[in-house]
Design a protein around this motif. Structure first.
Motif, PDB file in Angstrom:
ATOM      1  N   MET A 148     -43.324  -6.749  51.791  1.00 35.80           N
ATOM      2  CA  MET A 148     -43.206  -6.153  53.120  1.00 35.80           C
ATOM      3  C   MET A 148     -41.849  -6.459  53.750  1.00 35.80           C
ATOM      4  O   MET A 148     -41.286  -5.609  54.461  1.00 35.80           O
ATOM      5  CB  MET A 148     -44.322  -6.651  54.043  1.00 35.80           C
ATOM      6  CG  MET A 148     -45.698  -6.152  53.661  1.00 35.80           C
ATOM      7  SD  MET A 148     -45.805  -4.360  53.663  1.00 35.80           S
ATOM      8  CE  MET A 148     -46.013  -4.028  51.943  1.00 35.80           C
ATOM      9  N   SER A 191     -39.267  -3.429  54.746  1.00 35.32           N
ATOM     10  CA  SER A 191     -38.676  -3.258  56.078  1.00 35.32           C
ATOM     11  C   SER A 191     -37.154  -3.153  55.984  1.00 35.32           C
ATOM     12  O   SER A 191     -36.542  -2.396  56.740  1.00 35.32           O
ATOM     13  CB  SER A 191     -39.080  -4.403  57.001  1.00 35.32           C
ATOM     14  OG  SER A 191     -38.513  -5.613  56.561  1.00 35.32           O
ATOM     15  N   THR A 244     -35.075   0.059  57.215  1.00 36.76           N
ATOM     16  CA  THR A 244     -33.952  -0.140  58.138  1.00 36.76           C
ATOM     17  C   THR A 244     -32.686   0.496  57.575  1.00 36.76           C
ATOM     18  O   THR A 244     -31.901   1.096  58.310  1.00 36.76           O
ATOM     19  CB  THR A 244     -33.722  -1.637  58.391  1.00 36.76           C
ATOM     20  OG1 THR A 244     -34.920  -2.195  58.912  1.00 36.76           O
ATOM     21  CG2 THR A 244     -32.585  -1.863  59.366  1.00 36.76           C
TER      22      THR A 244
END
Length: 89
Positions: A34, A38, A42
């Motif tokens: 995770m 992310s 991003t």
């Protein structure tokens, strides 16, 4: 005629499905996955950081440049604690 008796039946430990959920390595893997997902989102969808110098020159940096060091250190901490094998008494 002689007969041999069998050994007493040993209790077989019943393996439950939820016992697999308690494995710390699995949770560490999911946390690290995770973290880097992310970072990926991003990098793809994150805004750019735009700076303007005194002379009027501008620079543009992707925001993932700021996120990656934090993701690296978070991965380091999660892996160190999640994949640690301690001796049980």
């Amino acid at each position: 005629m002689t007969t041999l008796s069998h050994e007493p039946a040993r209790a077989v430990a019943e393996k439950r499905w939820w016992s697999e959920l308690l494995v710390s390595e699995m949770w560490a893997f999911l946390a690290i996955a995770m973290i880097w997902l992310s970072v990926l989102f991003t990098a793809v969808y994150g805004p750019n950081i735009e700076t303007q110098g005194v002379a009027g020159d501008t620079e543009t940096w992707p925001s993932v440049v700021i996120v990656v060091p934090f993701a690296f250190f978070a991965t380091w901490v999660v892996a160190r604690n999640g994949f640690r094998h301690t001796q049980k008494d």
